[in-house]
Structure formats: C-alpha cells, structure tokens
Scaffold this motif. Structure first.
Motif, short mmCIF file in Angstrom:
data_model
loop_
_atom_site.label_atom_id
_atom_site.label_comp_id
_atom_site.label_asym_id
_atom_site.label_seq_id
_atom_site.Cartn_x
_atom_site.Cartn_y
_atom_site.Cartn_z
N ARG A 46 6.64 66.27 9.41
CA ARG A 46 5.62 66.35 10.46
C ARG A 46 5.56 65.02 11.22
NH1 ARG A 46 3.29 70.98 9.32
NH2 ARG A 46 2.81 71.57 7.20
N PRO A 47 5.54 65.11 12.54
CA PRO A 47 5.44 63.87 13.32
C PRO A 47 4.05 63.24 13.18
CG PRO A 47 5.45 65.79 14.76
CD PRO A 47 5.65 66.29 13.37
N MET A 48 4.02 61.94 13.30
CA MET A 48 2.75 61.21 13.24
C MET A 48 2.28 60.88 14.65
SD MET A 48 3.39 58.47 10.17
CE MET A 48 1.82 57.69 10.51
N ILE A 49 0.99 60.97 14.87
CA ILE A 49 0.41 60.58 16.16
C ILE A 49 0.69 59.11 16.40
CG2 ILE A 49 -1.74 60.31 17.46
CD1 ILE A 49 -2.85 62.69 15.81
N LEU A 50 0.56 58.31 15.35
CA LEU A 50 0.80 56.87 15.47
C LEU A 50 2.20 56.60 16.03
CD1 LEU A 50 -0.12 53.96 15.05
CD2 LEU A 50 0.63 54.14 12.68
N THR A 51 3.19 57.38 15.59
CA THR A 51 4.56 57.21 16.09
C THR A 51 4.62 57.52 17.58
OG1 THR A 51 5.40 57.82 13.91
CG2 THR A 51 6.97 57.84 15.73
N LYS A 52 3.92 58.55 18.02
CA LYS A 52 3.89 58.89 19.45
C LYS A 52 3.30 57.73 20.25
CE LYS A 52 3.59 63.85 18.74
NZ LYS A 52 2.83 65.08 18.93
N ILE A 53 2.27 57.11 19.72
CA ILE A 53 1.63 55.96 20.39
C ILE A 53 2.61 54.79 20.45
CG2 ILE A 53 -0.28 54.31 20.29
CD1 ILE A 53 -1.14 57.26 20.89
N GLY A 151 6.31 50.92 7.85
CA GLY A 151 7.07 51.80 6.96
C GLY A 151 6.88 53.26 7.28
N LYS A 152 5.65 53.67 7.49
CA LYS A 152 5.37 55.08 7.79
C LYS A 152 5.98 55.50 9.12
CE LYS A 152 1.18 55.85 5.10
NZ LYS A 152 1.49 57.11 4.44
N VAL A 153 5.83 54.67 10.14
CA VAL A 153 6.38 55.00 11.46
C VAL A 153 7.92 54.99 11.40
CG1 VAL A 153 6.59 54.20 13.85
CG2 VAL A 153 4.35 54.23 12.74
N SER A 154 8.51 54.07 10.65
CA SER A 154 9.97 53.99 10.53
C SER A 154 10.55 55.26 9.94
CB SER A 154 10.38 52.81 9.66
OG SER A 154 10.06 51.60 10.28
N GLN A 155 9.79 55.92 9.08
CA GLN A 155 10.27 57.13 8.42
C GLN A 155 10.05 58.39 9.24
OE1 GLN A 155 8.62 57.48 4.55
NE2 GLN A 155 9.72 55.72 3.77
N ASP A 156 9.29 58.30 10.30
CA ASP A 156 9.00 59.47 11.13
C ASP A 156 10.23 59.79 11.98
OD1 ASP A 156 8.08 61.32 13.03
OD2 ASP A 156 6.08 60.43 13.07
#
Length: 194
Positions: A46-53, A151-156
């Motif tokens: 699942r994509p993260m909103i934070l990654t979209k930002i 780390g979380k964004v890198s894995q998205d």
C-alpha cells in the motif's frame, strides 16, 4: 570455524544471528525497539501518503525557496526547542522552518482534490513520535523519528525511483520540522499556545 561452515546450512547461520540479537535485546531493552525500527518489515503493497508528499516536494525542488524573513517567534519555536532539549536539531529546525510554506502549498493542492492528506500525515507522525518517545528523548528522539520516516518512505514502491538519498532525507526533514512547528510532534510549551 564459524557456525556456517560447520553445518553448511545457511538457515543455521540465521538462527545463530537471531540468537545473538535475542541475547542483546535481553541485555538492553531499548535495543529491541531500535532493531524494530532499523530493520522494518518488507515493502508494503500500500502506498503511503507521506511518500506522495515527499515525491511532490522533490518534484518542485527547483521551485522550492526558503522564505527569507520568517518569524520563528510567531510559533514559539525557541522555547519549544529548549523544552524538548533539542541542541543538535536547533539549527536544522531553523533551517527547514521556512520551507513549511512550500509544504503547505502541496497540502492545499491535495485538499482541492477533496483529500485530507495533511491531517492523516500529521496523525501518522504524531503516532510514531509517541511510540518512539517511550524510549528516546531530545535530539536522539528526533534522529530516530527522521530515520524511521526515511526508512518507511524508502520501502514504499511509489517513491520516485530517481530520487537521491540526500533529497529524500532533506524532504523528510521539511515534513518533520513542519510537524514540529505546528505542534504535532514534541511537547509544546505550556505557557505559550501553539
């Protein structure tokens, strides 16, 4: 001879490593929390909103410019920095605070589409901050929160694959400092409302 060469079984080596980690966790309970955040689970489908930002911030990288005259006293930042014992992060906070205007434009763009991304990102950051605050404080807490988000964004899988590590970390700092000045993370001064 090491454990791997005796058995010839790579799984045996993993068990040996897990036993060493388990022993280390018993010696230092904070290590378990740290290991959990350093070695996060596999890539989330699942994509993260934070990654979209973060992707949006990277897209407007050339357009990003710090507001030259930004009144940090307006947000009670100096007293909040002191209250939370943020010595090393003080300069980072001062440096990244002016970029909140760029981030706000991105949040506004999402809001025009009927998506309340800012609230969800802030709730997520606050929740992760609270969990880490049980084990860390001050600069160390800010460091761990930044590392966790990177780390979380890198894995998205939706992260822009061309984004350099420095750009990723820079943009995560912008989001975290914005959350800091808007009192979503870290304690706020009691005498001065945020």
């Amino acid at each position: 001879m090491n454990q791997l060469s005796i058995s010839g079984d790579p799984g045996h080596h993993n068990l040996f490593e897990e036993t060493k980690i388990h022993h280390a966790e018993n010696v230092n309970p904070n290590l378990k929390t740290l290991i959990q955040y350093i070695n996060p689970p596999t890539i989330s489908p699942r994509p993260m909103i934070l990654t979209k930002i973060i992707n949006k911030l990277a897209d407007c990288d050339e357009e990003k410019e710090a507001v030259t005259e930004f009144d940090t006293a307006l947000f009670y930042i100096p007293s909040k920095i002191r209250l939370n014992d943020l010595k090393r992060w003080e300069e980072e906070i001062k440096c990244y605070t002016p970029y909140s205007a760029d981030l706000q434009r991105i949040y506004d763009e999402f809001d025009k589409q009927g998506k309340n991304k800012r609230v969800r990102v802030m709730r997520f950051l606050h929740s992760e901050y609270r969990r880490l605050a049980d084990s860390f404080h001050g600069d160390e807490l800010f460091d761990h929160l930044k590392d966790l988000m990177v780390g979380k964004v890198s894995q998205d899988h939706t992260l822009n694959e061309d984004m350099e590590q420095e750009v990723l970390e820079d943009n995560v700092k912008i989001v975290l400092v914005d959350a800091f000045i808007n009192c979503e993370i870290f304690e706020k001064p009691k005498e001065e409302p945020c």
